[in-house]
Every structure is written in C-alpha cells, then in structure tokens.
Motif scaffolding. Structure first.
Motif, PDB file in Angstrom:
ATOM      1  N   ILE A 232       0.885  -1.076   0.059  1.00 46.33           N
ATOM      2  CA  ILE A 232       0.036   0.028   0.009  1.00 46.33           C
ATOM      3  C   ILE A 232       0.925   1.110   0.157  1.00 46.33           C
ATOM      4  CG2 ILE A 232      -1.750   1.379   1.302  1.00 46.33           C
ATOM      5  CD1 ILE A 232      -2.747  -1.410   2.385  1.00 46.33           C
ATOM      6  N   PRO A 233       0.857   2.063  -0.922  1.00 48.32           N
ATOM      7  CA  PRO A 233       1.719   3.192  -0.995  1.00 48.32           C
ATOM      8  C   PRO A 233       1.237   4.311   0.109  1.00 48.32           C
ATOM      9  CG  PRO A 233      -0.033   3.620  -2.479  1.00 48.32           C
ATOM     10  CD  PRO A 233      -0.090   1.891  -2.121  1.00 48.32           C
ATOM     11  N   ASN A 234       2.364   5.097   0.432  1.00 45.95           N
ATOM     12  CA  ASN A 234       2.259   6.028   1.509  1.00 45.95           C
ATOM     13  C   ASN A 234       1.138   7.047   1.196  1.00 45.95           C
ATOM     14  OD1 ASN A 234       4.122   4.752   2.638  1.00 45.95           O
ATOM     15  ND2 ASN A 234       5.858   6.266   2.007  1.00 45.95           N
ATOM     16  N   SER A 235       0.750   7.466  -0.026  1.00 41.37           N
ATOM     17  CA  SER A 235      -0.042   8.311  -0.587  1.00 41.37           C
ATOM     18  C   SER A 235      -1.533   8.002  -0.067  1.00 41.37           C
ATOM     19  CB  SER A 235      -0.095   8.592  -1.961  1.00 41.37           C
ATOM     20  OG  SER A 235      -0.402   7.136  -2.735  1.00 41.37           O
ATOM     21  N   CYS A 236      -1.857   6.758   0.407  1.00 41.57           N
ATOM     22  CA  CYS A 236      -3.133   6.302   0.989  1.00 41.57           C
ATOM     23  C   CYS A 236      -3.317   6.790   2.203  1.00 41.57           C
ATOM     24  CB  CYS A 236      -3.205   4.721   0.857  1.00 41.57           C
ATOM     25  SG  CYS A 236      -3.793   3.984  -0.745  1.00 41.57           S
ATOM     26  N   CYS A 237      -2.339   7.207   2.854  1.00 43.38           N
ATOM     27  CA  CYS A 237      -2.449   7.765   4.402  1.00 43.38           C
ATOM     28  C   CYS A 237      -2.098   9.206   4.500  1.00 43.38           C
ATOM     29  CB  CYS A 237      -1.425   6.922   5.126  1.00 43.38           C
ATOM     30  SG  CYS A 237      -2.002   5.261   5.595  1.00 43.38           S
ATOM     31  N   GLY A 238      -2.028   9.789   3.187  1.00 40.68           N
ATOM     32  CA  GLY A 238      -1.738  11.550   3.565  1.00 40.68           C
ATOM     33  C   GLY A 238      -0.233  11.831   3.062  1.00 40.68           C
ATOM     34  N   ALA A 239      -0.369  13.196   2.916  1.00 48.72           N
ATOM     35  CA  ALA A 239       1.069  13.931   2.335  1.00 48.72           C
ATOM     36  C   ALA A 239       2.209  13.660   3.306  1.00 48.72           C
ATOM     37  CB  ALA A 239       0.829  15.093   2.016  1.00 48.72           C
ATOM     38  N   GLN A 240       1.799  13.478   4.401  1.00 46.16           N
ATOM     39  CA  GLN A 240       2.764  13.506   5.413  1.00 46.16           C
ATOM     40  C   GLN A 240       3.380  11.887   5.831  1.00 46.16           C
ATOM     41  OE1 GLN A 240       4.191  16.404   6.369  1.00 46.16           O
ATOM     42  NE2 GLN A 240       2.602  17.516   5.011  1.00 46.16           N
ATOM     43  N   ALA A 241       2.595  11.037   5.415  1.00 45.64           N
ATOM     44  CA  ALA A 241       2.695   9.810   5.726  1.00 45.64           C
ATOM     45  C   ALA A 241       4.072   9.302   5.156  1.00 45.64           C
ATOM     46  CB  ALA A 241       1.682   8.856   5.395  1.00 45.64           C
ATOM     47  N   THR A 242       4.983   8.403   6.238  1.00 45.06           N
ATOM     48  CA  THR A 242       6.209   7.935   5.826  1.00 45.06           C
ATOM     49  C   THR A 242       5.950   6.417   5.722  1.00 45.06           C
ATOM     50  OG1 THR A 242       6.789   7.537   8.077  1.00 45.06           O
ATOM     51  CG2 THR A 242       7.581   9.581   7.071  1.00 45.06           C
ATOM     52  N   SER A 243       4.726   5.884   5.977  1.00 44.93           N
ATOM     53  CA  SER A 243       4.438   4.636   5.747  1.00 44.93           C
ATOM     54  C   SER A 243       2.978   4.496   5.893  1.00 44.93           C
ATOM     55  CB  SER A 243       5.014   3.488   6.775  1.00 44.93           C
ATOM     56  OG  SER A 243       4.876   3.704   8.233  1.00 44.93           O
ATOM     57  N   CYS A 244       2.353   3.237   5.188  1.00 42.86           N
ATOM     58  CA  CYS A 244       1.036   3.117   5.413  1.00 42.86           C
ATOM     59  C   CYS A 244       0.519   1.731   5.636  1.00 42.86           C
ATOM     60  CB  CYS A 244       0.209   3.647   4.035  1.00 42.86           C
ATOM     61  SG  CYS A 244      -1.529   3.804   4.233  1.00 42.86           S
ATOM     62  N   ASN A 245      -0.240   1.420   6.739  1.00 44.54           N
ATOM     63  CA  ASN A 245      -0.629   0.208   6.926  1.00 44.54           C
ATOM     64  C   ASN A 245      -2.031   0.111   6.453  1.00 44.54           C
ATOM     65  OD1 ASN A 245      -2.413   0.800   9.328  1.00 44.54           O
ATOM     66  ND2 ASN A 245      -0.567   1.346  10.435  1.00 44.54           N
ATOM     67  N   MET A 246      -2.496  -1.321   6.621  1.00 42.15           N
ATOM     68  CA  MET A 246      -3.837  -1.754   5.941  1.00 42.15           C
ATOM     69  C   MET A 246      -4.883  -1.170   6.933  1.00 42.15           C
ATOM     70  SD  MET A 246      -5.220  -3.436   3.752  1.00 42.15           S
ATOM     71  CE  MET A 246      -6.554  -4.124   3.277  1.00 42.15           C
ATOM     72  N   VAL A 247      -4.930  -0.807   8.221  1.00 39.96           N
ATOM     73  CA  VAL A 247      -5.819  -0.334   9.024  1.00 39.96           C
ATOM     74  C   VAL A 247      -6.275   1.065   8.576  1.00 39.96           C
ATOM     75  CG1 VAL A 247      -6.478  -0.101  11.421  1.00 39.96           C
ATOM     76  CG2 VAL A 247      -5.251  -2.047  10.966  1.00 39.96           C
ATOM     77  N   GLU A 248      -5.098   1.836   8.364  1.00 37.88           N
ATOM     78  CA  GLU A 248      -5.141   3.110   8.141  1.00 37.88           C
ATOM     79  C   GLU A 248      -5.909   3.315   6.791  1.00 37.88           C
ATOM     80  OE1 GLU A 248      -5.193   6.086   9.819  1.00 37.88           O
ATOM     81  OE2 GLU A 248      -4.701   4.905  11.516  1.00 37.88           O
ATOM     82  N   ALA A 249      -5.332   2.637   5.788  1.00 39.22           N
ATOM     83  CA  ALA A 249      -5.741   2.774   4.214  1.00 39.22           C
ATOM     84  C   ALA A 249      -7.242   2.092   4.295  1.00 39.22           C
ATOM     85  CB  ALA A 249      -4.863   1.529   3.713  1.00 39.22           C
ATOM     86  N   MET A 250      -7.621   0.998   5.114  1.00 33.06           N
ATOM     87  CA  MET A 250      -9.219   0.770   5.049  1.00 33.06           C
ATOM     88  C   MET A 250     -10.120   1.747   5.146  1.00 33.06           C
ATOM     89  SD  MET A 250      -9.044  -3.442   6.177  1.00 33.06           S
ATOM     90  CE  MET A 250     -10.703  -3.325   6.182  1.00 33.06           C
ATOM     91  N   LYS A 251      -9.530   2.686   5.996  1.00 30.53           N
ATOM     92  CA  LYS A 251     -10.808   3.871   6.473  1.00 30.53           C
ATOM     93  C   LYS A 251     -10.915   4.879   5.092  1.00 30.53           C
ATOM     94  CE  LYS A 251      -8.938   4.094  11.226  1.00 30.53           C
ATOM     95  NZ  LYS A 251      -8.237   4.773  11.912  1.00 30.53           N
ATOM     96  N   LYS A 252     -10.113   4.672   4.257  1.00 34.21           N
ATOM     97  CA  LYS A 252     -10.162   5.664   3.047  1.00 34.21           C
ATOM     98  C   LYS A 252     -11.194   5.096   2.186  1.00 34.21           C
ATOM     99  CE  LYS A 252      -7.107   8.628   4.653  1.00 34.21           C
ATOM    100  NZ  LYS A 252      -5.707   8.867   4.084  1.00 34.21           N
ATOM    101  N   PRO A 253     -12.029   5.821   1.453  1.00 35.79           N
ATOM    102  CA  PRO A 253     -12.785   5.295   0.390  1.00 35.79           C
ATOM    103  C   PRO A 253     -11.973   5.050  -1.012  1.00 35.79           C
ATOM    104  CG  PRO A 253     -12.958   7.517   0.495  1.00 35.79           C
ATOM    105  CD  PRO A 253     -12.056   7.319   1.613  1.00 35.79           C
TER     106      PRO A 253
END
Length: 229
Positions: free
Chosen positions: A157-178
């Motif tokens: 999952i790319p960092n862009s799924c968790c926002g511009a400031q994210a240095t990493s992105c996990n599945m839990v955070e990414a699942m919150k996004k439409p």
C-alpha cells in the motif's frame, strides 16, 4: 432624477457589487475544479473532462467584467454604459441558462468520464505511480475501489493512501479511506449540484438586474430630455 430613479440607481449599484463578489467566487470555484483535474491532466484531457470547469471559469471572468461595467454605469448615470450593460446581462442570462441545461443534460455523461479517468489511472498505476499517488492525495482516497485493490494484487500500500505527511501506510489506516472512484465521483456530483442550484439563483438575480438597468437607462434618458426643455 426622481426618488424612484435614485432608488433604482443604488439598488442596481448594490446588485452589481454583489455580482462582482459572485464573479470572484465563481472564478475561485472554477479554478479549484480545474486544479483538481490538472493533477491527472494527461488522462483527463483524453476524455475531455476539462470542458465544464473551464466554462465555469470563463463565466466567472465574464460576470466580473460585466458587473464592473454595471457599477460604473449606475453610479455615473451613463445611459450608453447602462444600456450596454443591459444587453450584456441579457446575453449572460441566456448563456447561464444554456450552461445549466448543459450541466443538467451532460452531468451523467461527465460523471461517466470521471469514472473512466479513475479506471484508466488505475490500469496504468504500475507504469506511472505518480498519477495514482496524486489522485489519492488530492481526494484522500486509496485504490480504485478501496485499499483491497492493492492487497488483492499482492502490492504494497503506497504512502499516499495515508496522506501527504505519511512515511508509511498500514492496512488499518488505508481501509478507512474510500476508493478513488467513489471519492472522485462524489466530488464531481456535489460540484455539479452546486453549479445548477447556484446558477438558477444567479440567473434570477441577473433577470432583476436587467429590468432595473433598463429602468435606470430610461430614467436617465427622460431626465436629460426634460433638462433640454
């Protein structure tokens, strides 16, 4: 000029001050719409999806210029300027109704273009990940239909799924996004509704401004005629 003429003069002046503000707001709104597409310009242009935002932007500029002309004509009691303004307002009124009808009839087709844009970007995200990242950051979304698009294809999952400031992105955070298809479609659907309802309101005020401008021009003409006798 009698009291009625003075009343019409200042009401028309106030109307046009409001129109100047409306023109600026429409320019800003149109610029936002165009900028939202510019992040995916290479794909969006393929489907001609810039058409409606550019028309809105141009319309805002025209409203601003005509309103400024109306302010000058009203405050200076210039018959020629006021009548020119009346003609422009009538043309603008008709053009705005045409835009509302265009948005109303072409809205579903435009939204379909948007769906194709997202689908095209997703198909090419392995070749050109920057466009997909821009889309995800702009609309705060993840994947075409959700973060599971990445996990299904066994992709990180790319960092862009968790926002511009994210240095990493996990599945839990990414699942919150439409999914980006849903986010993109919702944005444009809401924008189209705003265009239609705001367009009706502004068109109604333009019709009143046209009537007042004609009345003011007639009042000024009568005042000049009486002063010559």
């Amino acid at each position: 000029m009698d009291c009625g003429g003075v009343f019409v003069k200042y009401v028309l002046f106030i109307f046009n001050i409001l129109f100047v503000v409306c023109g600026i707001l429409i320019i800003v709104f149109g610029s936002i719409l165009v900028s939202r597409i510019s992040d995916v310009a290479s794909v969006a242009q393929t489907f001609e999806s810039n058409s409606i935002p550019i028309v809105i932007l141009v319309l805002g500029c025209v409203i601003f210029i005509i309103s400024f002309l109306g302010c000058c004509g009203a405050i200076r009691e210039d018959t020629c300027c006021t009548m020119t303004y009346s003609v422009f307002v009538l043309v603008l009124f008709l053009a705005q109704f045409a835009l509302i009808i265009l948005v109303w009839t072409k809205g579903p087709q435009f939204l379909n273009y948007m769906d194709k844009v997202v689908a095209k970007i997703w198909q090419e995200h392995n070749k050109d990940p920057e466009v997909m990242n821009s889309l995800q950051l702009t609309f705060n979304c993840c994947g075409q239909n959700g973060s599971t698009d990445y996990t299904f294809n066994l992709e990180p999952i790319p960092n862009s799924c968790c926002g511009a400031q994210a240095t990493s992105c996990n599945m839990v955070e990414a699942m919150k996004k439409p999914g980006c298809a849903q986010a993109f479609n919702s944005f444009w659907k809401n924008s189209i509704n705003i265009i239609m309802y705001a367009g009706f309101a502004v068109a109604a005020v333009e019709l009143v401004a046209f009537i007042f401008a004609c009345c003011l021009a007639n009042q000024v003409r009568n005042t000049i005629r009486r002063s010559n006798y």
